[in-house]
Design a protein around this motif. Sequence first.
Motif, short mmCIF file in Angstrom:
data_model
loop_
_atom_site.label_atom_id
_atom_site.label_comp_id
_atom_site.label_asym_id
_atom_site.label_seq_id
_atom_site.Cartn_x
_atom_site.Cartn_y
_atom_site.Cartn_z
N PRO A 99 29.97 5.34 20.55
CA PRO A 99 29.36 5.80 19.30
C PRO A 99 30.39 6.47 18.39
O PRO A 99 31.37 7.06 18.85
CB PRO A 99 28.32 6.82 19.79
CG PRO A 99 28.85 7.31 21.10
CD PRO A 99 29.52 6.12 21.72
N GLN A 110 21.46 2.86 13.47
CA GLN A 110 22.68 3.19 14.22
C GLN A 110 23.08 4.63 13.90
O GLN A 110 23.01 5.08 12.76
CB GLN A 110 23.81 2.24 13.82
CG GLN A 110 25.13 2.53 14.52
CD GLN A 110 26.22 1.57 14.06
OE1 GLN A 110 26.01 0.37 14.00
NE2 GLN A 110 27.38 2.12 13.73
N MET A 264 23.14 6.24 23.18
CA MET A 264 24.27 6.84 22.49
C MET A 264 24.06 8.30 22.10
O MET A 264 25.02 9.07 21.98
CB MET A 264 24.60 6.02 21.25
CG MET A 264 25.07 4.59 21.55
SD MET A 264 26.59 4.52 22.54
CE MET A 264 25.93 4.31 24.19
#
Length: 734
Positions: A99, A110, A264
């Motif tokens: 990440p 994201q 993440m």
Amino acid sequence: MTGTVDRTGRSVDRVEGDQKVTGAARYTADLTLPGQVYAALVQSEIPHGLVTEESMRAGAERASAAPGVLHVLTPLNCPPLGVLPEELTWDLPLERRPPLSDMTVQHVGQHMALVVADTAENAAAAAALFELSYERLPAQLDAREVPPARDGQDGPVRHGSYQPDHFVKLSEEKLQDRRGEPPVDAAHRVAARFTTPLNAHYPIELSATIAAWSGDQLTVHDSTRWIAGERAALAAYLGIPEGRVRVLSPLVGGAFGSKSFLWMHVVLCAVAARETGRPVKLVLTRDQMFSSTGHRPRTEQDLVLLADDDGHILSTEHHTLTETSTVAHFCEPVGLSTRFLYESPHLEVSHRTARLNKPTPCFMRGPGEAPGLFALEVAIDELAHQTGLDPLALRLRNHADIDQASGKPWSGKHLLECYHTGAQRFGWQDRPLAPRALRRDGVQVGWGMATATYPGRRMPAGCRVVTAPDGTVRFASATHEIGNGVRTVMTQVAADVTGLPLSRVTFESGDSDFPAAPYSGASQTTATVGSAVHAAATEWKRRLLSLAGDNAQGVDLAALAGTHHDQLTFTARSDAGDQSGQASQSFGAHFCEVEVDEQIGRVSVTRWVAVMDCGRVLNPKLARSQVMGGITFGLGMALLEQVPYDADTAQMIGEYYLPTHADRPEFDVTFVESDDFGLDPIGVRGIGEIGTCGVPAAIANAIFHATGKRLRELPITLEDLMVPYHPPVAEEVG
């Protein structure tokens, strides 16, 4: 404690039940550590592109100046993170790209920044100050438009479509399979396309993480169901030995697959805690759960069945197109059941996975089997209708006595008994063959059925035994209590083998410092961890009886155990068992009744009979609960659940609908019990996921019986049910 007392097979209440119903049970989001601060995520809003450095810097400056903000983590200042080893990414949905490793965007949602502040509210307010600008790039959003991947793609971001050859690390579960020769001609042919949508896990408990450093030691409290894998992945990302990472997850409030792997936000939480020197807590929002913790991907399935005049299947073809992200691998293995469920001299099964600019999908309850059996079992129902056979009669006619995929005999299979018992309990013999033959209170009534199946799995695991001076015994393994009752069942197994009363045995889980166990998924925990507990309890009893010697009958064994507690404290391990000579699979049959009001497009599932063959049932109360939950899950999949997205922007729109108690049918759930010692020493196979498998097909088949409408796309909506029915026009004769 003079002999084995059969404490398995009883409906024992959950050992943590009182805590749960009184609110005393503590989940990750309930914890508060001394000095704790809070984090909030900044996420992308486009499916593919590049965030401009200017907008990232400006957003970070605004957030840093906001009240209570302690740190802002972005791709511009994030410490370099390691890359996961190939064994964690090549066939598991863990992301190859660390990440915040660059400014590129691979999907909507994201993570682009993390804000840390003194309160959760201040962190969220500061994160909202980011206004990212993008250089947009073309996005792949439709699996049908993705070309085959070019050779040589080995970077963290990959494009194109590909054909995986097996499921996870199970090389015998082939995703591409061709056997026999196609028939030259056949009396009956069913050819249809089936589609299933993107489904969200939607557990009650939001994903939550608290990361804290003590010197160079990291402790992570997380809502996860694979603490061993999370520890390995965190160590790799952070570049530290696994021994310096501890993951704690004593209770998980539902998962369905969303908490099976490291996501993440957990890595970023650990980085932020190291940067600030404070424990950092991050709880995802409900919206963030849709883009950050996996989902069931869409599938498009083409299925062709050929049969002779008598309804014997001659050929089966099942070809699937599904999706994954550009940064991780996952294939929804929808064709696995087709390889063995019905006899078929010619068989072709294939899967193609397209990499899209969408979040990474993952296992979801009944991965592969749930959407795959929707297609297969509806096609079987179509074939029955075409041949003029009852749907149960057609299944009986094509029953497979062995595993066609491997040629092995089954370690245990009682599917025929499931069929017959379920049909008798449901009253299937009274079902009229023709559609639209049943009405009640002015609405159409239909009866449908489907076969259920799910693999029996077992992996290596360990179990620690600690005997206290008072003679009580604690068993522990790095497995997880995800709401399925594993702590209760493991306590039953331990008490059964040792001969101790349940009150003197405990089982602990959810700590990576305990002996290793695999992820809690694939319906394998009872067989896997139960085998380790069985081995540990057997060794404990052997040692105790050895200490007692010839006087075992006259000695207070509980007192003896307390006196020699050091000698009765050890770790035992079990392997995956010898599965080379037999195939292990659970089976079942679903029968359901629906009412369809075609005036308003409403379908109600009113009655359900399920008979399951899952080996030995250790706790009937918990087992029945698992199957009921699975059926409800499948009902939602059939009639309600889909994540609505804008086709052009990939932004989520609308709402996600789930079944409630008002949608619950009357349940009749029973088991065909037969110990299956071919898989494990306690005779069990998994129960957690088979309840879902076949459910959408049974509902779709019942709707066809009620209305004459053959529906091949999930979810089945009111628009589908309000489409006018046009009966076939009678052919004029003479």
